[in-house]
Design an enzyme around this catalytic site. Structure first.
Site, short mmCIF file in Angstrom:
data_model
loop_
_atom_site.label_atom_id
_atom_site.label_comp_id
_atom_site.label_asym_id
_atom_site.label_seq_id
_atom_site.Cartn_x
_atom_site.Cartn_y
_atom_site.Cartn_z
N ASP A 79 0.68 -1.05 -0.08
CA ASP A 79 -0.10 0.18 -0.08
C ASP A 79 0.84 1.29 0.00
O ASP A 79 1.90 1.19 0.45
CB ASP A 79 -0.91 0.07 1.38
CG ASP A 79 -0.19 0.16 2.69
OD1 ASP A 79 0.66 -0.65 2.74
OD2 ASP A 79 -0.63 0.79 3.53
N GLU A 140 0.06 -1.38 5.78
CA GLU A 140 1.15 -0.87 6.50
C GLU A 140 1.01 0.57 6.94
O GLU A 140 1.31 0.96 7.92
CB GLU A 140 2.49 -1.24 5.93
CG GLU A 140 3.85 -1.21 6.69
CD GLU A 140 4.37 0.15 6.60
OE1 GLU A 140 5.22 0.26 7.39
OE2 GLU A 140 3.76 1.11 6.11
ZN LIG Z 1 7.15 1.87 3.92
#
Ligand SMILES: [Zn+2]
Length: 374
Positions: A79, A140
């Site tokens: 992401d 993340e």
């Molecule tokens: Zn990163």
């Protein structure tokens, strides 16, 4: 040692990857492409579907040439942060930039692309190495959500490398614990002009609390912040409600506990001072860790960097990575650099050279593991 990573092919793939939008929670489309690319290399990517709309953590294993060697893990995330849609990369003087309207997404697609080039190299050169597990996480950037949701039973490795930091000459061995705060003050509304004595100002309560909190860099390994404050309804009304959001981090778990206690006491005192109620919610985000400099993943990372001619040192990081959850799940992880710059901004960039070096680093880590653990 000489590697012949195909830097042009790697750059092409990286540019192709960043053109596919994958902001957090919308990773599925890019993951489909990545799954296809891995399949083309003979690797089956398993999707644990813990994300949204088909997205999840992807896991794929490159079989080792020597099955007696311990498996190792490389973790990257798929992401990207906003603004990260319609990314138009351009290469200028050996550096990849955007057109200035979006981030680049070298965080972390430079590492994702590098894993594929490393797989191609390892398949072609067949050096001695054990099984190599690749983990591609979702979410993340929204608080390490993918790695938090990951079932530890999905991983066989007991040595890991998170490929997600700017500094290629640093091996991160230490990361903080973080906990987040939401505090809600409830006072009493009243007209500010005609009957202010009937009101209790939630804003004054919050202000008194914040004024007595140690914030910013509290000590060399502890930080704290109140980052958001929301409240009040009108200029001429005593504000009844204020919500403030903050956080605290420390490399030392006890110091973090103390900081949380101090902020909690300040929040309480601010409310007591004016007679407002306060509801305080702390939510631990991730746990810190500290790997010894002579632990296996750290030794391997340092030795691998040395083979690339990089004289690296160990150190700490101010924020968490997927490594925080992976360490907690039984996979000690060293965080290594990708060589990107100005991430999370529209000035984000990466030298083409560092793309190549990241792929070489992954190869070198696999080879060094054979030397150090074999
Ligand atoms: Zn990163």
């Amino acid at each position: 040692m000489s590697y012949s990573v195909d830097a042009e092919r790697l750059l092409r793939q990286f540019l192709e990857f960043v053109r596919i939008d994958s902001p957090s929670f919308e990773e599925a489309k890019f993951e489909e492409v990545l799954t296809r690319e891995l399949a083309a290399l003979g690797l089956f990517a398993k999707n644990d579907a813990t994300g949204r709309e088909g997205a999840g953590n992807l896991m794929a294993t490159l079989p080792g040439t020597d099955p007696t060697l311990p498996p190792i893990l490389f973790a990257t995330h798929v992401d990207t942060v906003e603004p990260g849609r319609g990314i138009k990369p351009r290469v200028e003087d050996g550096i990849v930039y955007t057109d200035g309207s979006t981030v680049l997404g070298a965080d972390n697609k430079a590492a994702v692309a590098a894993t594929l080039e490393a797989i191609r190299y390892l398949q072609a050169a067949k050096p001695r190495h054990g099984d190599v597990e690749f983990l591609y996480t979702w979410g993340e950037e929204q608080g390490l959500l993918g790695s938090a949701a990951l079932d530890p039973a999905a991983l066989r490795s007991r040595i890991g490398f998170v490929v997600d930091n700017h500094d290629m000459s640093k091996v991160v061995t230490q990361a903080p614990s973080q906990t987040t705060l939401v505090a809600t003050y409830t006072g009493k509304a009243a007209h500010a002009g005609s009957e202010p004595e009937k009101g209790i100002s939630a804003i004054v309560a919050a202000a008194k609390a914040i004024a007595q909190m140690p914030l910013g860099r509290v000590d060399f390994e502890t930080t704290a912040n109140v980052g958001k404050i929301n409240g009040g309804s009108a200029r001429n009304a005593i504000p009844e409600r204020v919500v403030l959001e903050g956080e605290a981090r420390s490399l030392d778990a006890q110091k973090l506990e103390r900081q949380v206690a101090t902020m909690t006491a300040a929040l309480q005192a601010g409310g007591d001072a004016v007679g407002a109620r306060v509801e305080i919610k702390w939510q631990p985000q991730y746990h810190g860790y500290h790997l010894a400099d002579d632990s296996l993943p750290v030794r391997i990372a340092l030795a691998a960097l040395a083979t690339l001619g990089i004289d690296a040192h160990t150190g700490s990081m101010g924020g968490g990575t997927d490594g925080n959850h992976l360490v907690a799940k039984g996979v000690p992880c060293a965080v290594v650099g990708v060589g990107y710059a100005e991430i999370h901004s529209t000035r984000e960039n990466i030298p083409v050279e560092n793309l190549r070096r990241t792929a070489e680093l992954i190869v070198a880590v696999a080879e060094e593991t054979a030397k150090q653990a074999g």
